[in-house]
Enzyme design. Structure first.
Site, PDB file in Angstrom:
ATOM      1  N   HIS A  85       0.806  -1.224   0.000  1.00 10.85           N
ATOM      2  CA  HIS A  85       0.000   0.000   0.000  1.00 10.85           C
ATOM      3  C   HIS A  85       0.838   1.271   0.000  1.00 10.85           C
ATOM      4  O   HIS A  85       0.289   2.357   0.166  1.00 10.85           O
ATOM      5  CB  HIS A  85      -0.952  -0.007   1.192  1.00 10.85           C
ATOM      6  CG  HIS A  85      -2.024  -1.041   1.095  1.00 10.85           C
ATOM      7  ND1 HIS A  85      -2.903  -1.329   2.130  1.00 10.85           N
ATOM      8  CD2 HIS A  85      -2.379  -1.870   0.084  1.00 10.85           C
ATOM      9  CE1 HIS A  85      -3.737  -2.290   1.756  1.00 10.85           C
ATOM     10  NE2 HIS A  85      -3.434  -2.633   0.521  1.00 10.85           N
TER      11      HIS A  85
ATOM     12  N   GLY B 113      -1.764 -10.273  11.999  1.00 12.09           N
ATOM     13  CA  GLY B 113      -2.370  -8.993  12.340  1.00 12.09           C
ATOM     14  C   GLY B 113      -3.183  -8.349  11.245  1.00 12.09           C
ATOM     15  O   GLY B 113      -3.228  -7.120  11.166  1.00 12.09           O
TER      16      GLY B 113
END
Length: 260
Positions: free
Chosen positions: A137, A205
């Protein structure tokens, strides 16, 4: 090695910790996907939790989209500059350090794809010991020339003028994947290849709901590799993983990398 892991994955339908630990230790090709959970232990808020104070009146989509940037680039840059300052003041935690250690153990067979934009994996040493680090990202510490597409590091927040200009004097946008944009093709292709070829995939996570990143572990699974999830909460991946540890990133990695 591959055939042994494939057989174990089919037969167990749920490994115990000792078996997962042995699979990770024996694997020559390990692919890792991390999300916001690994950085939470460094005090980095999730993307949506960053909407506090003055920014609480904005939706993330109002600040992280091409349309928002076209409407008000200075507003968008002000938000990203604040997040950039926050991540620079944070430090890599034990989870980041353990993944850097795992890369040192596996060398070129190690691949880490992160959905995080905080740069903490690189600061912990990931991507510098023979393996590969891909930031799916983008990175808050970088900006991209709007005309040429070249990526440049941002100066320290105290020296940052908004909106920043490239060395060629062109406006730059944050080097972040926004709502409505595709992931960088080269980064995604590299991640898909790594997970398809991995003997063990670690998913750490992340909620496992944002595609295409959420599909990476399924590539490993389909090809007979072992999938291990580390997350305090159940996710869409949990039922498909060989082992899903309800632990934080750092504690889960400590358990997996612990030697008998």
């Amino acid at each position: 090695m591959r055939s042994r892991i494939r057989a174990a994955s089919r037969y167990l339908q749920g490994m115990d910790l000792a078996q997962a630990r042995a699979a990770l230790r024996a694997a020559r090709r390990v692919a890792v996907l991390t999300g916001a959970g690994i950085s939470a232990e460094s005090g980095i808020p999730t993307f949506r939790d960053a909407q506090t104070g003055h920014w609480a009146r904005f939706r993330p989509e109002d600040l992280a989209s091409p349309g928002a940037y076209r409407r008000d680039p200075e507003l968008v840059w002000a938000w990203y500059a604040g997040r950039y300052r926050d991540v620079l003041s944070a430090q890599p935690n034990r989870g980041h350090d353990l993944l850097a250690e795992l890369e040192r153990q596996k060398g070129a067979g190690f691949f880490l794809a992160t959905q995080n934009v905080d740069g903490l994996h690189a600061r912990a040493g990931s991507g510098s010991a023979g393996g590969k680090l891909v930031e799916l990202h983008g990175n808050l510490s970088q900006a991209r020339d709007e005309q040429t597409g070249e990526v440049f590091p941002l100066p320290h927040p105290d020296e940052l003028t908004l909106p920043p200009l490239s060395p060629g004097g062109q406006p730059m946008r944050p080097n972040i994947v926004w709502f409505g944009e595709f992931l960088p093709e080269a980064a995604l292709d590299a991640a898909q290849r790594a997970f398809a070829g991995a003997e063990v995939a670690l998913v750490i996570g992340t909620s496992s709901v944002v595609y295409p990143a959420a599909g990476l572990a399924h590539e490993t699974r389909r090809r007979g590799g072992v999938v291990i999830e580390l997350n305090p909460e159940a996710t869409d991946l949990s039922a498909h993983a060989d082992l899903s540890l309800r632990e934080t990133a750092s504690r889960g990695l400590e358990l997996l990398m612990e030697r008998a």
